[in-house]
Design an enzyme around this catalytic site. Structure first.
Site, PDB file in Angstrom:
ATOM      1  N   ASP A  11      14.135 -53.615  20.327  1.00  0.00           N
ATOM      2  CA  ASP A  11      12.953 -53.274  21.123  1.00  0.00           C
ATOM      3  C   ASP A  11      12.160 -54.572  21.261  1.00  0.00           C
ATOM      4  OD1 ASP A  11      10.858 -51.931  22.413  1.00  0.00           O
ATOM      5  OD2 ASP A  11       9.876 -51.466  20.510  1.00  0.00           O
ATOM      6  N   GLU A  72      16.311 -52.535  24.859  1.00  0.00           N
ATOM      7  CA  GLU A  72      15.493 -51.699  25.742  1.00  0.00           C
ATOM      8  C   GLU A  72      15.151 -52.480  27.000  1.00  0.00           C
ATOM      9  OE1 GLU A  72      11.357 -49.109  25.761  1.00  0.00           O
ATOM     10  OE2 GLU A  72      12.081 -49.948  23.885  1.00  0.00           O
ATOM     11  N   ASP A 144       7.947 -49.903  16.213  1.00  0.00           N
ATOM     12  CA  ASP A 144       8.852 -50.849  16.881  1.00  0.00           C
ATOM     13  C   ASP A 144      10.270 -50.734  16.320  1.00  0.00           C
ATOM     14  OD1 ASP A 144       7.035 -52.254  18.731  1.00  0.00           O
ATOM     15  OD2 ASP A 144       6.043 -52.901  16.894  1.00  0.00           O
TER      16      ASP A 144
END
Length: 161
Positions: A11, A72, A144
């Site tokens: 991420d 992502e 996160d």
């Protein structure tokens, strides 16, 4: 028994980059390997923070030795400056992965949330809760790290491995 596939979810972010690593064996066996957050010092220039992120990711890749990574993919953010910084962090993450010849896949937040929670409108708490349930974790990792684990899990759920 087949050797498990190690998947690293990322991420990306310039302030915080979450990572999460899982092992999967077939369609029904998944196990948690590790997760955390990379936080380049905010006292550094943007270029040096990106350099620090690259170095940290390189160390992480050497430690976990994943066969596949899922990053992502974020298209738009509210703040153009934040969007640019996010894009730079994504680029650094993908470059670090490519430099070590790790296969890179990308998933949108919508696809990740749909896969993990069942709806693309899920909030961070719902994602973290489902990550805990799917991996049988005693407590939720940071948001996160949970998002990074969700990247890896979503790819696995999609039946791609």
């Amino acid at each position: 028994m087949a050797t498990p596939l190690r998947i690293l979810g990322i991420d990306p972010g310039l302030r915080c980059t979450g990572f999460g690593c899982i092992d999967v064996a077939g369609r029904h066996q998944v196990s948690y390997v590790g997760s955390g957050v990379i936080k380049p010092p905010t006292t550094l220039s943007e270029a040096d923070r990106l350099k620090s992120l690259y170095a940290s990711l390189t160390e992480l890749l050497a430690h976990y030795q994943p066969q596949l990574a899922v990053v992502e993919r974020v298209f738009v953010n509210v703040n153009p400056k934040s969007t640019l910084s996010l894009g730079q962090a994504r680029g650094v993450a993908i470059a670090a992965l490519a430099a070590t010849d790790i296969e890179v896949k990308e998933l949108t937040p919508l696809k990740i949330k749909q896969s993990i929670v069942g709806t693309g409108r899920a909030d961070k708490a719902q994602v973290a809760h489902m990550v805990c349930r799917l991996l049988s974790l005693p407590k939720a990792p940071s948001s996160d790290a949970a998002d990074a684990l969700a990247c890896a899990l979503a790819f696995w759920h999609a039946g791609s491995p």
